[in-house]
Write a protein that holds these residues in place. Structure first.
Motif, PDB file in Angstrom:
ATOM      1  N   LEU A   1       0.861  -1.175   0.000  1.00  0.00           N
ATOM      2  CA  LEU A   1       0.000   0.000   0.000  1.00  0.00           C
ATOM      3  C   LEU A   1       0.900   1.228   0.000  1.00  0.00           C
ATOM      4  N   PHE A   2       0.631   2.191  -0.897  1.00  0.00           N
ATOM      5  CA  PHE A   2       1.488   3.367  -1.018  1.00  0.00           C
ATOM      6  C   PHE A   2       0.731   4.516  -1.657  1.00  0.00           C
ATOM      7  N   LEU A   3       1.293   5.716  -1.553  1.00  0.00           N
ATOM      8  CA  LEU A   3       0.756   6.880  -2.249  1.00  0.00           C
ATOM      9  C   LEU A   3       1.387   6.934  -3.638  1.00  0.00           C
ATOM     10  N   PRO A   4       0.611   6.952  -4.709  1.00  0.00           N
ATOM     11  CA  PRO A   4       1.180   6.966  -6.059  1.00  0.00           C
ATOM     12  C   PRO A   4       2.076   8.172  -6.332  1.00  0.00           C
ATOM     13  N   GLN A   5       1.821   9.302  -5.673  1.00  0.00           N
ATOM     14  CA  GLN A   5       2.623  10.501  -5.898  1.00  0.00           C
ATOM     15  C   GLN A   5       4.047  10.338  -5.381  1.00  0.00           C
ATOM     16  N   ALA A   6       4.283   9.363  -4.525  1.00  0.00           N
ATOM     17  CA  ALA A   6       5.604   9.173  -3.925  1.00  0.00           C
ATOM     18  C   ALA A   6       6.586   8.526  -4.893  1.00  0.00           C
ATOM     19  N   GLY A   7       6.105   7.916  -5.965  1.00  0.00           N
ATOM     20  CA  GLY A   7       6.978   7.173  -6.858  1.00  0.00           C
ATOM     21  C   GLY A   7       7.352   7.907  -8.124  1.00  0.00           C
ATOM     22  N   LEU A   8       8.290   7.326  -8.837  1.00  0.00           N
ATOM     23  CA  LEU A   8       8.708   7.823 -10.144  1.00  0.00           C
ATOM     24  C   LEU A   8       8.319   6.796 -11.193  1.00  0.00           C
ATOM     25  N   GLU A   9       7.761   7.264 -12.303  1.00  0.00           N
ATOM     26  CA  GLU A   9       7.380   6.349 -13.378  1.00  0.00           C
ATOM     27  C   GLU A   9       8.604   5.982 -14.199  1.00  0.00           C
ATOM     28  N   VAL A  10       8.744   4.682 -14.484  1.00  0.00           N
ATOM     29  CA  VAL A  10       9.875   4.165 -15.247  1.00  0.00           C
ATOM     30  C   VAL A  10       9.328   3.239 -16.322  1.00  0.00           C
ATOM     31  N   GLU A  11       9.886   3.329 -17.525  1.00  0.00           N
ATOM     32  CA  GLU A  11       9.476   2.424 -18.600  1.00  0.00           C
ATOM     33  C   GLU A  11      10.621   1.462 -18.892  1.00  0.00           C
ATOM     34  N   MET A  12      10.316   0.159 -18.849  1.00  0.00           N
ATOM     35  CA  MET A  12      11.296  -0.885 -19.155  1.00  0.00           C
ATOM     36  C   MET A  12      10.652  -1.900 -20.081  1.00  0.00           C
ATOM     37  N   ASP A  13      11.305  -2.165 -21.198  1.00  0.00           N
ATOM     38  CA  ASP A  13      10.814  -3.152 -22.167  1.00  0.00           C
ATOM     39  C   ASP A  13       9.366  -2.911 -22.567  1.00  0.00           C
ATOM     40  N   GLY A  14       9.004  -1.648 -22.736  1.00  0.00           N
ATOM     41  CA  GLY A  14       7.657  -1.300 -23.183  1.00  0.00           C
ATOM     42  C   GLY A  14       6.600  -1.336 -22.093  1.00  0.00           C
ATOM     43  N   GLN A  15       6.971  -1.631 -20.851  1.00  0.00           N
ATOM     44  CA  GLN A  15       6.027  -1.674 -19.732  1.00  0.00           C
ATOM     45  C   GLN A  15       6.342  -0.525 -18.780  1.00  0.00           C
ATOM     46  N   GLU A  16       5.308   0.058 -18.185  1.00  0.00           N
ATOM     47  CA  GLU A  16       5.509   1.134 -17.228  1.00  0.00           C
ATOM     48  C   GLU A  16       5.458   0.586 -15.810  1.00  0.00           C
ATOM     49  N   TYR A  17       6.412   1.026 -14.993  1.00  0.00           N
ATOM     50  CA  TYR A  17       6.501   0.632 -13.595  1.00  0.00           C
ATOM     51  C   TYR A  17       6.603   1.878 -12.737  1.00  0.00           C
ATOM     52  N   LEU A  18       6.355   1.711 -11.459  1.00  0.00           N
ATOM     53  CA  LEU A  18       6.497   2.796 -10.502  1.00  0.00           C
ATOM     54  C   LEU A  18       7.648   2.451  -9.577  1.00  0.00           C
ATOM     55  N   LEU A  19       8.616   3.322  -9.493  1.00  0.00           N
ATOM     56  CA  LEU A  19       9.797   3.133  -8.672  1.00  0.00           C
ATOM     57  C   LEU A  19       9.568   3.826  -7.333  1.00  0.00           C
ATOM     58  N   LEU A  20       9.625   3.044  -6.236  1.00  0.00           N
ATOM     59  CA  LEU A  20       9.372   3.573  -4.896  1.00  0.00           C
ATOM     60  C   LEU A  20      10.560   3.326  -3.979  1.00  0.00           C
ATOM     61  N   ARG A  21      10.707   4.177  -2.991  1.00  0.00           N
ATOM     62  CA  ARG A  21      11.647   3.904  -1.908  1.00  0.00           C
ATOM     63  C   ARG A  21      10.914   3.070  -0.866  1.00  0.00           C
ATOM     64  N   GLU A  22      11.649   2.274  -0.139  1.00  0.00           N
ATOM     65  CA  GLU A  22      11.027   1.414   0.868  1.00  0.00           C
ATOM     66  C   GLU A  22      10.293   2.238   1.926  1.00  0.00           C
ATOM     67  N   ARG A  23      10.796   3.402   2.253  1.00  0.00           N
ATOM     68  CA  ARG A  23      10.141   4.225   3.266  1.00  0.00           C
ATOM     69  C   ARG A  23       8.803   4.789   2.800  1.00  0.00           C
ATOM     70  N   ASP A  24       8.517   4.741   1.484  1.00  0.00           N
ATOM     71  CA  ASP A  24       7.241   5.213   0.965  1.00  0.00           C
ATOM     72  C   ASP A  24       6.152   4.147   1.027  1.00  0.00           C
ATOM     73  N   VAL A  25       6.497   2.940   1.405  1.00  0.00           N
ATOM     74  CA  VAL A  25       5.520   1.850   1.532  1.00  0.00           C
ATOM     75  C   VAL A  25       4.795   2.027   2.867  1.00  0.00           C
ATOM     76  N   GLN A  26       3.468   2.099   2.814  1.00  0.00           N
ATOM     77  CA  GLN A  26       2.662   2.308   4.012  1.00  0.00           C
ATOM     78  C   GLN A  26       2.310   1.003   4.707  1.00  0.00           C
ATOM     79  N   ALA A  27       2.119  -0.081   3.935  1.00  0.00           N
ATOM     80  CA  ALA A  27       1.737  -1.363   4.519  1.00  0.00           C
ATOM     81  C   ALA A  27       2.079  -2.478   3.540  1.00  0.00           C
ATOM     82  N   ILE A  28       2.239  -3.681   4.097  1.00  0.00           N
ATOM     83  CA  ILE A  28       2.482  -4.878   3.295  1.00  0.00           C
ATOM     84  C   ILE A  28       1.371  -5.861   3.628  1.00  0.00           C
ATOM     85  N   SER A  29       0.669  -6.336   2.616  1.00  0.00           N
ATOM     86  CA  SER A  29      -0.436  -7.262   2.822  1.00  0.00           C
ATOM     87  C   SER A  29       0.105  -8.675   2.981  1.00  0.00           C
TER      88      SER A  29
END
Length: 91
Positions: free
Chosen positions: A48-76
């Protein structure tokens, strides 16, 4: 709301889209890759995270969100029987 995000105040002032407040809604996503120094999160976790905290990255034609571990609010975590997810670890 117009598509470009601009709006007018009651007094007629034009408010540009860049002046709008960013939404404060957390979202859930699956972790694809983790860096070497990550301690709490592993590939395949649902976080669980805030989308604004990440950076968008494109790899092999797919878009990913790059986050720092401290930006993660919860782990399910999954229930032991593999059924419904239950609340997991909150950071």
């Amino acid at each position: 709301m117009p598509e470009d995000g601009e709006r007018r105040s009651r007094s007629g002032l034009l408010i540009p889209a860049t002046a709008a407040m960013a939404p404060k809604r957390c979202v859930w996503a699956d972790v694809v890759l983790v860096g070497p120094d990550v301690r709490q999160v592993a590939s395949g976790d649902r976080i669980l995270f805030l989308p604004q905290a990440g950076l968008e990255v494109e790899m092999d034609g797919q878009e990913y969100l790059l986050l720092r571990e401290r930006d993660v609010q919860a782990i399910s975590s999954k229930a032991s029987d593999g059924q419904d997810p239950r609340p997991g670890q909150y950071l």
